[in-house]
Each structure stands twice: as C-alpha cells, then as structure tokens.
Motif scaffolding. Structure first.
Motif, short mmCIF file in Angstrom:
data_model
loop_
_atom_site.label_atom_id
_atom_site.label_comp_id
_atom_site.label_asym_id
_atom_site.label_seq_id
_atom_site.Cartn_x
_atom_site.Cartn_y
_atom_site.Cartn_z
N LYS A 409 0.84 -1.20 0.00
CA LYS A 409 0.00 0.00 0.00
C LYS A 409 0.88 1.26 0.00
O LYS A 409 0.58 2.24 -0.69
N ARG A 410 1.94 1.19 0.79
CA ARG A 410 2.84 2.34 0.87
C ARG A 410 3.54 2.59 -0.46
O ARG A 410 3.74 3.76 -0.86
N ILE A 411 3.91 1.52 -1.16
CA ILE A 411 4.57 1.68 -2.46
C ILE A 411 3.64 2.36 -3.45
O ILE A 411 4.06 3.25 -4.22
N GLU A 416 2.73 7.61 -6.31
CA GLU A 416 1.94 8.80 -6.60
C GLU A 416 2.65 10.05 -6.07
O GLU A 416 2.64 11.11 -6.71
N VAL A 417 3.31 9.94 -4.90
CA VAL A 417 4.07 11.06 -4.35
C VAL A 417 5.19 11.45 -5.30
O VAL A 417 5.43 12.64 -5.55
N LEU A 418 5.88 10.46 -5.87
CA LEU A 418 6.96 10.75 -6.81
C LEU A 418 6.43 11.43 -8.06
O LEU A 418 7.05 12.37 -8.58
N GLU A 446 10.48 -0.34 -1.83
CA GLU A 446 10.54 -1.49 -2.74
C GLU A 446 11.57 -2.52 -2.26
O GLU A 446 11.32 -3.73 -2.34
N ALA A 447 12.70 -2.04 -1.74
CA ALA A 447 13.69 -2.96 -1.19
C ALA A 447 13.17 -3.62 0.08
O ALA A 447 13.41 -4.81 0.33
#
Length: 477
Positions: A409-411, A416-418, A446-447
C-alpha cells in the motif's frame, strides 16, 4: 542323579529366558499440559493438505528440489549421524547377546614329564605322557532381576535417540538449504532492483547536467543527483556482496568441494515473488508434536534409557546366579580319545550375594537416578522450546504477511508522491530535493518489501521445521 541335575538346569534356563520382573521403575512419559486441539495459523495463505515429509514440494520449484537432494546426498553431518547409528546398533546387538548363554569349543593338547623320584609313578611307568582334551563349555547368568533386560531396553532407546537425532540433522539441513535459497533469490531481487534504480538515477544525473549546462538549474541540483546515484551504487555493491556470501553458504550446505565453495555456482529457479505466492502453511497444525518432532523423540528416548539404567543399577543389590556346564573327552592316547570311557562332563552353579561394598552400589544407583532427573528436565526444556518454535514461526508468518500488505500500500502511495513531486518540480513549485526524497522513499520501500517477503518464506520454512517436517519416524527394530 544326572537326569535330575539336567532337568533342574533346563528349568532354570527356561525360567530365565521367559523373563522375570525387572527391577527399577517402568517408563512413563512425563505429564505435560499440551494443546488439546489443532492449532490454526492466522494466515491468508493456507492449504488444507500438506505433505509433511516433503513440504518443499509445495513451492513447485524443481531447482529447490534438486538442491535439497544434493545436500542430502553429500552432507557430512548426515554421514556422521548414520555412522553413529550403526555403532549404536552394534552396541545394542552386543548388549542383547548378554541375555543368552555363551558356548565355546575347546581343544587342549599337552605333553608332560613327572619326576621319577617324587614317588608318584608306579614301578616301570613311563614318566612322559600326553594329554588330549577336546570339549564344549557353556555358561549362563540367570537374569532374575532384569539386569540384562534393562540394559537391552537402555541400549535400544539410545539407538532410537540417535536415529531421531539423524532426523533432526536432516530436518535442519532441509530448512537451512531452503532458507538459504530463498535468501539468495531475495538478494537476486535486490540486485535487480538496485540495478534498475541506478540506471534511473544515472539518467536523472545526465538530465540535470544538461539542464545545468543550459542554465536552467543550479549546481546544487546536479550535486544532489550525483549523491543519490552514488548512494544507489553503494546499495547495489552491498547486495552483490551479500549474494556472493549466500552462494558460498549454500555451496557449503550442499557439501561441495572447497574449490566449488571458493567459486560457487548455484542454479536459480522460481523468482522470489512467485515463491511468496506459493508459500502456503497448513490450515491446521496437528497437536501431536511430541511424536512428530525428531529432537523431542530423541530427548524422550534418552529419558527412557536413563530410566532403564536405574533398574540395571538396582540389580547389583541382589544375588548373581550363574550356571556352567562342560562336556568333552580326555585321554592320554589319540587312539582312545573318543571312546565312551574317555567322556567327561560337569554341571555347576554359583550364587554371589554382595555383603559389603562401602556404599559403591548406593552411589551407582544415586547416580542413575540423578541422570534420570537430568534427562527429565532436558525433555521438559525440549518440549517447551518446541512449542515456542511453533509459536514464534506462526507469529513471524502473520507479521510478515501484514507487513507485506502494508508495504505494498505504501509503495502505491509513494509512486503517486513521486509523480506529484516531479510535476511540482517541473512547474517550479518545489526544489529538486523534494523529488530526491520521494525517489529515496520509494526505493527503500521497494527494497523493504523484498526483505519482508523473504522473511515470510523463511518463517514458513521455520514452521515446517518446528513441526518436524522432512523426516519419518523410524521403525522400532
């Protein structure tokens, strides 16, 4: 008279072979407060059917299957455990043989001369003579008190403990290879991600340099882009180093040669993402962990052996009854050796009752009882540790699954933030630092999800190991 003696001996032997009550306590498993119902894992990846003996088949990765087969075939630890089992089996056979009579064949021949002045010879007798004596002797100790029975019981239990110990080695080997393989696939994914990210950062650096040359941006943006590219390059180098170390570890677990460990070549199969989706745990865990897990079986058999040792020690308080017999021929001349008149035989029995040993028997009994107390405590600790292993594995699996859901969910949000940060920077509403922060957060997320998925796979393997998967209970031979 001879018939009566033979009948008494035969009756005594038959009674002994039939078995008398053995001294010492009969074994009873220590009471444990265990779960009364099957344990249900809190997981979204469950399977109704599980092959506990070959649990790794559920990952559907032929490369993993081949690595496990290689490890089992080449493991020095397994070879050592197998050799110890064979030694224990031989010791069991030796101990069991003590319950039966010993029979020996004897052949003696001698030539002697008697002093002619000792007054022992008849006038004119030859002072030199031969003596030939072939025969058979037998001896048997009657096991009235169960000393040999308890010794047999203890030796058998120790052999079964070693067989279960080999199961512990095998289950650990399977788990270590599988977890090492999953770690390797995780580092493969980390290297791939770092390479992809580094390519993006280098392209960003190239664009920033062009903008700087065109006077669009200042030198600060270029240096920030260069620093970010160098940071990702360092991450890539670390992932590559970890991957090489894991390859060497796997080569060692596979039992390969020193040359192959220095230059390890490990085959790859299914990707980490796919392995994660196939990592199913049982819908219900069986509650008979005491019989499923090899280290618990081994600990209990050691307790059985210690319990039997008490009976052996207590038997020293009581009389030892031995029977001996001999049958053969004796003659001074070979020509008359096997004539009926040259036949001889004997039957004898003896009983020995300890009267004074200065407390040595008491000390042996006390030592045996103390060793049983130790074995009881070790068994209790092993049971506690086993159920804690199950608990910790289930907790790790559930936590990892929840973390994966949260991380994914955070990714989505960070992507979208990027996108928005790039848009704001392109329109002049923010500095390039905002873009770099968004890129860094996304890369770390992602890592991180790769690490969590690898941890979840390791947790699944740990659960199968905690439940005794990968070994079969040996037949009690």
């Amino acid at each position: 008279m001879r018939t009566i003696q033979l009948s008494l001996v035969a009756a005594a032997v038959s009674l002994a072979l039939a078995g008398c009550g053995a001294l010492g306590p009969n074994y009873e498993r220590p009471a444990q407060t265990l779960p009364t119902a099957a344990i249900k894992p809190q997981s979204t990846h469950t399977s109704a059917t599980v092959d506990w003996l070959t649990w790794w088949k559920g990952f559907q990765d032929p490369t993993l299957d081949a690595l496990l087969d290689e490890a089992r075939a080449n493991s020095a630890d397994l070879a050592l455990a197998a050799a110890r089992i064979e030694e224990s089996r031989a010791q069991l056979a030796l101990t069991h043989a003590s319950r039966f009579p010993t029979v020996d064949a004897n052949l003696a021949a001698s030539r002697s001369q008697v002093s002619e002045h000792a007054g022992k010879l008849q006038p004119g007798a030859n002072p030199r003579y031969n003596d030939f004596q072939p025969g058979i002797t037998a001896a048997f100790e009657i096991d009235f008190w169960g000393k040999f029975q308890r010794a047999d019981e203890a030796a058998r239990a120790r052999m079964l403990a070693l067989e279960a110990g080999r199961g512990t080695v095998l289950a650990s080997l399977y788990a270590n290879v599988a977890q090492g393989y999953f770690a390797l696939r995780g580092f493969d994914a980390q290297v791939a991600l770092a390479e992809q990210t580094l390519a993006t950062r280098r392209e960003n650096l190239r664009l920033q340099q062009k903008r700087f040359e065109g006077g669009v941006v200042g030198e600060l943006d270029v240096q920030q882009a260069a620093a970010e590219a160098a940071a990702i390059e360092a991450t890539l180098l670390t992932a590559q180093q970890n991957r090489r170390a894991t390859e060497a570890l796997l080569a060692t677990l596979l039992g390969r040669s020193p040359a192959a460990i220095v230059q390890p070549v490990i085959a790859r199969g299914t990707a980490l993402e796919t392995l994660y989706t196939r990592a199913a745990v049982p819908a219900e865990l069986p509650s008979d962990l005491l019989n499923r897990r090899p280290d618990l079986v081994a600990a209990e058999q050691q307790l059985v052996a210690a319990n039997a040792d008490i009976g052996q020690a207590k038997a020293a308080y009581y009389p030892t009854i031995k029977l001996t017999a001999g049958l053969g021929y004796e003659s001074r001349q070979l020509s008359t050796l096997f004539e009926p008149s040259s036949l001889f035989w004997n039957l004898a029995s003896g009983i020995t009752q300890p009267l004074f040993r200065a407390g040595s028997i008491d000390a042996v009994v006390a030592g045996a009882e103390a060793r049983k107390a130790q074995a009881t405590a070790q068994y209790a600790l092993a049971v506690q540790g086993a159920f804690r292993d199950v608990h910790d594995s289930l907790n790790a699996i559930a936590s990892a699954e929840a973390l994966v859901t949260t991380a994914e969910k955070r990714i989505v949000a960070l992507r979208e933030v990027l996108r928005l940060a790039n848009l704001r920077y392109s329109n002049g509403y923010s500095s390039y630092l905002e873009v770099l922060n968004a890129q860094r957060d996304l890369s770390q997320a992602e890592a991180g999800v790769i690490d969590v998925k690898r941890a979840q796979l390791a947790g699944v393997v740990a659960l199968y190991k905690a439940m005794g998967g990968g070994w079969a209970t040996p037949a009690k031979s």
